[in-house]
Write an enzyme that holds these catalytic residues in place. Sequence first.
Site, PDB file in Angstrom:
ATOM      1  N   GLN A   1       0.845  -1.195   0.000  1.00  7.83           N
ATOM      2  CA  GLN A   1       0.000   0.000   0.000  1.00  7.83           C
ATOM      3  C   GLN A   1       0.882   1.247   0.000  1.00  7.83           C
ATOM      4  OE1 GLN A   1      -2.381   1.417   3.399  1.00  7.83           O
ATOM      5  NE2 GLN A   1      -4.168   1.349   2.062  1.00  7.83           N
TER       6      GLN A   1
ATOM      7  N   HIS B   1      -3.235   4.159  -1.303  1.00  4.66           N
ATOM      8  CA  HIS B   1      -4.006   4.540  -0.110  1.00  4.66           C
ATOM      9  C   HIS B   1      -4.707   5.876  -0.402  1.00  4.66           C
ATOM     10  CE1 HIS B   1      -5.511   4.950   3.798  1.00  4.66           C
ATOM     11  NE2 HIS B   1      -4.466   4.602   4.512  1.00  4.66           N
TER      12      HIS B   1
ATOM     13  N   TYR C   1      -5.860  10.859   4.297  1.00  3.86           N
ATOM     14  CA  TYR C   1      -4.475  11.192   3.965  1.00  3.86           C
ATOM     15  C   TYR C   1      -4.429  11.963   2.635  1.00  3.86           C
ATOM     16  CZ  TYR C   1      -3.969   8.200   7.949  1.00  3.86           C
ATOM     17  OH  TYR C   1      -4.104   7.675   9.212  1.00  3.86           O
TER      18      TYR C   1
ATOM     19  N   ARG D   1      -7.634   2.100  -2.749  1.00  5.01           N
ATOM     20  CA  ARG D   1      -8.478   2.051  -1.546  1.00  5.01           C
ATOM     21  C   ARG D   1      -9.108   3.425  -1.306  1.00  5.01           C
ATOM     22  NH1 ARG D   1      -7.898   0.237   4.800  1.00  5.01           N
ATOM     23  NH2 ARG D   1      -9.269  -1.531   4.448  1.00  5.01           N
TER      24      ARG D   1
ATOM     25  N   GLY E   1     -14.128  -3.393   6.819  1.00  2.27           N
ATOM     26  CA  GLY E   1     -14.641  -2.589   7.919  1.00  2.27           C
ATOM     27  C   GLY E   1     -15.719  -3.279   8.712  1.00  2.27           C
TER      28      GLY E   1
ATOM     29  N   ARG F   1      -8.520  -6.071  12.226  1.00  2.00           N
ATOM     30  CA  ARG F   1      -8.190  -6.412  13.611  1.00  2.00           C
ATOM     31  C   ARG F   1      -8.162  -7.909  13.868  1.00  2.00           C
ATOM     32  NH1 ARG F   1     -12.702  -2.681  15.682  1.00  2.00           N
ATOM     33  NH2 ARG F   1     -13.466  -3.443  13.668  1.00  2.00           N
TER      34      ARG F   1
END
Length: 372
Positions: A107, A183, A188, A235, A306, A329
Site C-alpha cells: 500500500q 491509499h 491522507y 483504496r 470494515g 483487527r
Amino acid sequence: MSNTTIKGSGPLFNPLQLGAISLDHRIVMAPLTRMRTVKDFIPNDLMVEYYSQRATKGGLQIAEATVVSETGHGYYGAPGIYTTEHVAGWKKVTGAVHAKGGYIFLQLFHAGRASHTEMQPGGAHPIGASAVPHNNVVYTPTGWKPASPNRALEISEIAGVIQDFYRASELAKQAGFDGVELHGANGYLIDQFLQDGTNKRTDSYGGSVENRVRFLLEVVNAMVSVWGGDRVGVRLSPSGSFGEMSDSDPERLFAHAAEQLNAFHLAYLHIVEPRVNGSTVEVEGLHPIASQQLRKIFHNRIISAGGFEIETANEAIENGDADLVAFGRHFIANPDLVKRYAEGLPLNAYDRSSFYGGDEHGYTDYPFYEQQ
Ligand code: FNR
C-alpha cells in the site's frame, strides 16, 4: 500448513481471479500500520515473521501503508519505499510470503497534512491539498501529538509528488511485490484532495468533483504505467470522517471517482465502509452500503472492509456486494485467521494497546490455534 491450500466452505472459499493473480480464497489481510521499524523506516526481520505467519497459499495480503517520500511520513516507525535499504528489507518480506504460496501487494501512502514538523525534512510544515487545520494526533519521534499546521501544495509541486508515487511503484516492483494499492482512504493526502472539507483549491485540482478527482487519477496513472492496471488497486473510504474529513456530496464524488477509475482496468477497488471510523466500528449491523453503491459503477473486483465477521463477509459475497473481504483487527490477533475461518475455530481477541509501535508483543506472539 506451509504451501497447502486451506479448504473451507462458503463463498469466502471460492477461488477468484483478481487482475493478474489467481486466488484460492477471498479472505484478504487489510493494510495495517504497526510501526515496527526501528531504523530509517526499513522493514526488519520481525516484520518478515509477522507477514509470513499470516500468509496462506493463494491468499492476498496488503502490506501496511508505506511512505513514498520523505515528506509523506505521519506515523513514526511506519516503513518507507524510497531507498535501496527499504527495497532490501521488503524483499525479505515478499520472499517469505511467496515461500508460502501467498501474494502480497504494497500500500503506497502519503500522509499529507496528517503529519508533524518533527517528521518533515528541515522541520518544514506538512503538505496538503489546502491549509485546513485539524486536531487529529500523529505519531512523532517524541510520541503522539496533534498534527502541525500544514501548507497547501503549490500547483508546480504536484508533478513531483506524482513522480514520488511513480518511483515508489518501481521500487515496489524491485522488492518483489505482486502489485500495489494506492491509499486513497482515511483522510491522507489523496483523500484530502478528493473531499471538499479539505480541498479549498481554486486551481485545476479544486472546486468541481472532476477537478478534485484529478490528483487521484494522475497518481493511479503513474502506478499503472509501472505495473499495468491488473496489478494495481485503489483504496477509498466514501463518507469516511476519520482524520476530520468531510464532503458536501460524498455520493456524487465517490461515484465519479469509481467511474473514472474504470478506464485503468484495475485489479480492484478496495472500499472502507463508513460504519468504521479508522479502526473503531461506529454503527453495528449496518450493511456494506458503500460497496453496494459503487459496485453498480465500478466494473472490476470490489474488496470490502470494515467491521466484518465471517458470517457478514460470506453474506456480502453471496449478495454480490463485494468479491472479497478484507479483515483488519482479526488478522492482527489471529496469525492463522484463514484456517480458523475454514474450520470454524474460535478467534483470539485483539489487544488495542499493542496495535501501534513496540516490539514482538502483540505483534508476532499471538498464538496459532494448535498452540492453545
Ligand atoms: C488500520 N487501517 C489501515 N487502513 C489503511 O488503509 N492503511 C493502513 O495502514 C491502516 N492501518 C491500520 C492499523 C491498525 C492497527 C488498524 C486497527 C487499522 C484500517 C484497516 O485496514 C481496516 O480498514 C479497519 O481495521 C477496519 O477493518 P476491521 O478491523 O473491522 O476488519
